[in-house]
Scaffold this motif. Structure first.
Motif, PDB file in Angstrom:
ATOM      1  N   GLN A   5      -8.075   4.187  -3.430  1.00  0.00           N
ATOM      2  CA  GLN A   5      -8.303   2.794  -3.063  1.00  0.00           C
ATOM      3  C   GLN A   5      -9.808   2.538  -2.947  1.00  0.00           C
ATOM      4  N   VAL A   7     -11.011  -0.596  -2.684  1.00  0.00           N
ATOM      5  CA  VAL A   7     -11.148  -1.799  -1.862  1.00  0.00           C
ATOM      6  C   VAL A   7     -10.069  -1.813  -0.791  1.00  0.00           C
ATOM      7  N   THR A   8     -10.485  -1.948   0.459  1.00  0.00           N
ATOM      8  CA  THR A   8      -9.539  -2.025   1.572  1.00  0.00           C
ATOM      9  C   THR A   8      -9.750  -3.351   2.297  1.00  0.00           C
ATOM     10  N   ILE A   9      -8.658  -4.081   2.500  1.00  0.00           N
ATOM     11  CA  ILE A   9      -8.726  -5.379   3.178  1.00  0.00           C
ATOM     12  C   ILE A   9      -8.147  -5.240   4.577  1.00  0.00           C
ATOM     13  N   LEU A  18     -13.811  -6.599   4.308  1.00  0.00           N
ATOM     14  CA  LEU A  18     -13.579  -5.872   3.055  1.00  0.00           C
ATOM     15  C   LEU A  18     -14.407  -4.594   3.060  1.00  0.00           C
ATOM     16  N   GLU A  32     -11.359  -4.220  -9.151  1.00  0.00           N
ATOM     17  CA  GLU A  32     -10.339  -4.018  -8.111  1.00  0.00           C
ATOM     18  C   GLU A  32     -10.448  -5.073  -7.013  1.00  0.00           C
ATOM     19  N   LEU A  33     -11.671  -5.478  -6.692  1.00  0.00           N
ATOM     20  CA  LEU A  33     -11.863  -6.505  -5.668  1.00  0.00           C
ATOM     21  C   LEU A  33     -11.216  -7.811  -6.111  1.00  0.00           C
ATOM     22  N   GLU A  35      -8.737  -8.189  -8.263  1.00  0.00           N
ATOM     23  CA  GLU A  35      -7.275  -8.023  -8.275  1.00  0.00           C
ATOM     24  C   GLU A  35      -6.694  -8.095  -6.866  1.00  0.00           C
ATOM     25  N   LYS A  36      -7.315  -7.410  -5.937  1.00  0.00           N
ATOM     26  CA  LYS A  36      -6.770  -7.359  -4.571  1.00  0.00           C
ATOM     27  C   LYS A  36      -6.892  -8.696  -3.851  1.00  0.00           C
ATOM     28  N   ALA A  39      -4.168 -10.903  -5.256  1.00  0.00           N
ATOM     29  CA  ALA A  39      -2.866 -10.516  -4.720  1.00  0.00           C
ATOM     30  C   ALA A  39      -2.737 -10.931  -3.262  1.00  0.00           C
ATOM     31  N   ASN A  40      -3.802 -10.755  -2.512  1.00  0.00           N
ATOM     32  CA  ASN A  40      -3.787 -11.124  -1.095  1.00  0.00           C
ATOM     33  C   ASN A  40      -3.639 -12.637  -0.921  1.00  0.00           C
TER      34      ASN A  40
END
Length: 226
Positions: A5, A7-9, A18, A32-33, A35-36, A39-40
């Motif tokens: 991972q 990127v962690t939110i 972030l 990835e940022l 995409e996440k 999605a979030n």
């Protein structure tokens, strides 16, 4: 094998934090940022503006990349970037921090109309005459008479202090707080070395120098103050 991972939110009371991995490539991180965050966004109901704090660890990003990350986040609905925090300090920032933490010693008289300014602490061996001004990013120590203007903590440091052998200023300023010389003290009154500081009521107080031992225990960097 589980994908790493990058990127962690994390949701907080203040908004979203972030955490961006500092070992992957910048392009991987950006992808990835995006995409996440997309999605979030789909999982969140329509709501008010949410502030975002970005932590990038030991990664260095230039101004262009910093703006790129901000724009990427701003493109998502209801997200506003509050800050981007990095553990990496640029040479310019390091030099500025070094200057702001240095004590500059100057022996001279600051006469009317003259302005003496330093980025860190100022140790002036001499007087500040009426109409003269001394400004410091940190503390001001005057081994002489202060009869002009002294402005300590010029960059917003409210813990800064002003000390003088003879405290008879026309104006004292610490950070954004302003005060004139106390009317209760007469010019012919004999006084020991004094200091000025901001108290808990956000007022500039002039008192004996000895009070700083209790009020600012971390003022010294030598014995007793590490």
């Amino acid at each position: 094998m589980k994908k790493r991972q990058n990127v962690t939110i994390k949701g907080t009371k203040a908004g979203i934090v972030l955490h961006l991995d500092d070992s992957c490539s910048y392009e991987e991180l950006k992808k990835e940022l995006d995409e996440k965050l997309s999605a979030n966004q789909r999982t969140q109901a329509e709501r008010q503006l949410t502030t975002v704090k970005v932590e990038i660890g030991n990664r260095y990003i230039n101004d262009e990349q910093r703006e790129e990350l901000k724009d990427l986040i701003r493109q998502k609905k209801n997200l506003a970037v509050d800050d981007i925090v990095s553990n990496v300090v640029t040479r310019e920032e390091a030099e500025r921090l070094k200057a702001e933490n240095e004590v500059v010693t100057i022996a001279r008289i600051v006469r009317s109309g003259q302005v003496l300014e330093v980025p860190g602490d100022l140790l002036l061996i001499g007087d500040v005459n009426p109409g003269g001004t001394v400004i410091a990013g940190g503390n001001i120590y005057i081994l002489g008479s202060l009869k002009g203007i002294a402005h300590a903590g010029a960059f917003g440091n409210e813990q800064a202090v002003i000390a003088a052998s003879s405290m008879k200023p026309s104006q004292l300023r610490i950070s954004e707080h302003l005060n004139r010389s106390p009317d209760s003290i007469q010019d012919n009154e004999k006084r020991e070395m004094e200091c000025a500081y901001i108290d808990e009521n956000h007022q500039i107080i002039v008192d004996r120098l000895q009070v700083l031992i209790q009020l600012r225990p971390n003022l010294t960097r030598l014995e007793g103050g590490h």
